[in-house]
Each structure stands twice: as structure tokens, then as C-alpha cells.
Scaffold this active site. Structure first.
Site, mmCIF file in Angstrom:
data_model
loop_
_atom_site.group_PDB
_atom_site.id
_atom_site.type_symbol
_atom_site.label_atom_id
_atom_site.label_comp_id
_atom_site.label_asym_id
_atom_site.label_seq_id
_atom_site.Cartn_x
_atom_site.Cartn_y
_atom_site.Cartn_z
ATOM 1 N N HIS A 1 -10.388 -1.140 4.104
ATOM 2 C CA HIS A 1 -9.437 -0.788 3.316
ATOM 3 C C HIS A 1 -9.507 -0.582 2.083
ATOM 4 C CE1 HIS A 1 -5.296 -0.840 1.546
ATOM 5 N NE2 HIS A 1 -4.816 -1.828 2.161
ATOM 6 N N THR B 1 0.876 -1.166 -0.047
ATOM 7 C CA THR B 1 0.006 0.015 0.046
ATOM 8 C C THR B 1 0.966 1.305 0.075
ATOM 9 O OG1 THR B 1 -1.634 -1.525 1.252
ATOM 10 C CG2 THR B 1 -2.044 1.220 1.139
HETATM 11 N N1 ASP Z 1 -2.098 -5.967 3.158
HETATM 12 C C1 ASP Z 1 -3.508 -5.979 3.643
HETATM 13 C C2 ASP Z 1 -4.125 -5.239 4.783
HETATM 14 O O1 ASP Z 1 -3.259 -4.404 5.170
HETATM 15 C C3 ASP Z 1 -3.983 -7.520 4.017
HETATM 16 C C4 ASP Z 1 -2.857 -8.199 5.385
HETATM 17 O O2 ASP Z 1 -2.331 -7.371 5.894
HETATM 18 O O3 ASP Z 1 -3.321 -9.502 5.564
HETATM 19 O O4 ASP Z 1 -5.017 -5.221 5.310
#
Ligand code: ASP
Length: 331
Positions: free
Chosen positions: A158, A80
Site C-alpha cells: 500500500h 484511501t
Molecule cells: N486501510 C488500511 C489498508 O487498506 C489498513 C487496514 O485496512 O487495516 O490496508
């Protein structure tokens, strides 16, 4: 920019002009997927297509030259944060990255979120925030006079991940209506699941939720889907959906949200997608994962053309380019 020829799914409402969508996102906070109807999704997805063309043709454009993004992350992130940074830089903008070092910022001196936000907005045009508490992005947005984008608020939402997830389904399968989407793993704490489920509830899809009992989809969300008359079903085994699913959306068990580590140990290894399991799946089924994976998909599945999770990662950059341009009024 020229209008793209897009699949019927994303047809705009009759008579509506692209300008209307542009202005409706300009200056907006992005806090929840509830802000996106199918028309706005059409707009963002069509701009993401254009961003892909721009990147493939020339690496980027100067659309956001002179604009500054602050990336403020109170929780770990790879994709992200990196994709927001890449998105901003490919559009000619620049970034203040507070993504690994929040512990070295004044937050560690006890500065409150509102004060941190009111400081950082003095330097920037948009803030991307990840925070461990549900609702933190909303609090930040209430204090900020510039747009705040929610990059994950605890076990809440998210939204930008859900946009790229939906975009990936569309790109991979050329449709969304009519599909069966199965979500596997931590449906309780998995914020990407919450956001994607809400977006999918705008389409004619069937939803299958596979999890251990303690990690079922929150009841409020399940009731919302049922009230909408959606075809939803819950189960415990991937075997229940592997032959019928068009999309298998696999998630990590969110260790950091457990208060009882013994409970985490009980459920952490329940699911693993293997080549053997994939043999039973539809030839055009798509495997997705918001990543990081920690054992839910065996590495030998990566060579299967149906494994879409790294294409999904790239789509994230195009979606975030589109979103930043729209929010900053430079679509
Ligand atoms: N990257 C995703 C989140 O930040 C999924 C995860 O962390 O499992 O929610």
C-alpha cells in the site's frame, strides 16, 4: 512553485534540480515503495508541504483542471478512496468513482481486470486501483497506457499509505533517522506494514515488531532487513516496547485475509492501547494507525496529544495531491 525550506533529512542530492524529480515521476505507475529513494521522498514531501499551504490558503488550486481520475476499488475503503477523490477535486480535476459499486459494474458480469482497465483508461488520465490480489496493480499497469496507482493489492503493498505514514513521522517528530519504530498487530497480512517497513529500511532506525506468532512479519522481508544490517527485533507484548518506542504503529488484525476463522478469533483481541499503557510511553512518542481501528486503540487515547492518527489521515490528502500532480506532470 517556490522551494520550501525543509529539514535536513530531505536535502536533495547536490546539484540535482527539482525538474529531474518531476520528470522522473511524470507518467509513472506507482506500484511499490521500492520506486522511492530518499530523493524522491524529499520531492514528494516538499510538494505535500506546498499542497497543505494551498489548501489552507485557498482550499485548492487548478493544477489538474481537465484531468480525470478513475478510482476503481474492488475492496472496501474509506480513507484511501475519499482522500484520492478529495486530492483530485482540490486540484481542479474530476473523478469517476467506482468505489462502492464494483458489484454493480461489469465486473459482476465476469469482466476481466485487463478489460476493465482498458475500458476505463479511455475516459481517464490516471487510475487508482485497490484489489484483493497481490500483484493486481502490476497486471493493471501492464495493460494500461496511463499511470496506475496501487491503492492496496491484497496483503501485498500500500505504497501511498506508506508515503503518508513516513511523512507523518517526519511532521510529528521532525526526524526519522535515530528513531525506534514499533509496529504492532497484524504484520503478516498488513500491507501498510510491509510498505512502511521497506521505506524505513532506507533510514537509520531501529525496528521492533510485536505480533502473535501466526502474524509475524513475512520472513522474506525480515531477512531483507537483517541482510541490510538493520537493528530489528520481534516480540509478543506491547509492554516490551512501550517505554522505548518513538513511534507506535498500531494495526488492525486483517480478518478478511484469514481462511481459518477460529485462528482469527484467537488473535483478534490481543492488543489494545489504553491510557494506562500510554502513561509508560515517552512524552513525545507518537501513536499512529492506518485505520480503520476495531478495538486496538481505546477511544480514550484520542484525547492524548500523542495520538496522531487523525492528523495522519489529513496528511494522506496532501501526499496524494502531490503524487497526482507529479504523476500527471503538473507538479
Ligand atoms: N486501510 C488500511 C489498508 O487498506 C489498513 C487496514 O485496512 O487495516 O490496508
Amino acid at each position: 512553485m517556490t522551494e520550501m525550506a525543509l529539514p535536513k533529512l530531505f536535502d536533495r542530492a547536490a546539484g540535482a534540480e527539482p525538474h529531474a524529480y518531476r520528470t522522473s515521476l511524470c507518467g509513472e505507475d506507482i506500484l511499490s515503495v521500492d520506486q522511492f529513494d530518499r530523493e524522491k521522498l524529499w520531492y514528494i514531501f516538499s510538494r505535500a508541504h506546498e499542497m497543505r499551504e494551498v489548501v489552507e490558503d485557498s482550499g485548492g488550486a487548478d493544477l489538474l483542471k481537465g484531468r480525470v481520475l478513475t478510482c476503481l476499488f474492488y475492496e472496501p475503503s474509506t480513507r484511501t478512496s475519499a482522500s484520492f477523490i478529495a486530492a483530485m477535486e482540490r486540484l481542479g480535476g474530476s473523478v469517476i468513482p467506482i468505489t462502492q459499486g464494483v458489484q454493480f459494474s461489469s465486473v459482476s458480469k465476469g469482466e476481466s481486470l485487463p478489460d476493465t482497465i482498458r475500458t476505463l483508461e479511455q475516459y481517464s488520465d490516471v487510475i487508482v486501483l485497490r484489489h484483493p490480489e497481490i500483484g493486481a496493480a502490476k497486471v493493471a499497469a501492464d495493460y494500461a497506457s496511463i499511470p496506475v496507482i496501487n491503492a492496496g493489492d491484497g496483503a501485498g503493498e500500500h505504497p501511498t499509505q506508506a508515503l503518508l505514514d513516513l511523512f507523518t513521522i517526519q511532521e510529528e517528530l521532525k526526524a526519522i533517522d535515530g528513531l525506534q519504530i514499533a509496529m504492532v498487530g497484524d504484520l503478516r497480512f498488513g500491507r501498510t506494514v510491509h510498505s512502511l517497513t521497506k521505506l524505513l529500511s532506507q533510514y537509520k532506525v531501529t525496528l521492533r515488531f510485536i505480533s502473535p506468532d501466526i502474524l509475524r512479519l513475512p520472513l522474506s522481508l525480515m531477512n531483507q532487513l537483517r541482510d541490510q544490517g538493520m537493528d530489528v527485533r520481534e516480540g509478543h507484548e506491547v509492554g516490551e516496547v512501550i517505554e522505548t518506542a518513538d513511534v507506535l504503529y498500531v494495526t488492525r488484525i486483517q480478518k478478511e485475509r484469514f481462511t481459518d476463522m477460529a485462528q482469527y478469533e484467537e488473535v483478534k483481541d490481543l492488543y489494545e492501547i489504553t491510557p494506562e499503557l500510554m502513561k509508560r510511553a515517552k512524552p513525545k512518542m507518537v501513536v499512529m494507525h492506518p485505520l480503520p481501528r476495531v478495538g486496538e486503540i481505546h477511544y480514550s487515547v484520542d484525547a492524548d496529544p500523542r495520538a496522531a492518527y487523525f492528523r495522519q489521515v489529513k496528511n494522506g490528502m496532501y501526499i496524494r495531491m502531490a503524487l497526482l500532480a507529479a504523476v500527471l506532470g503538473r507538479a
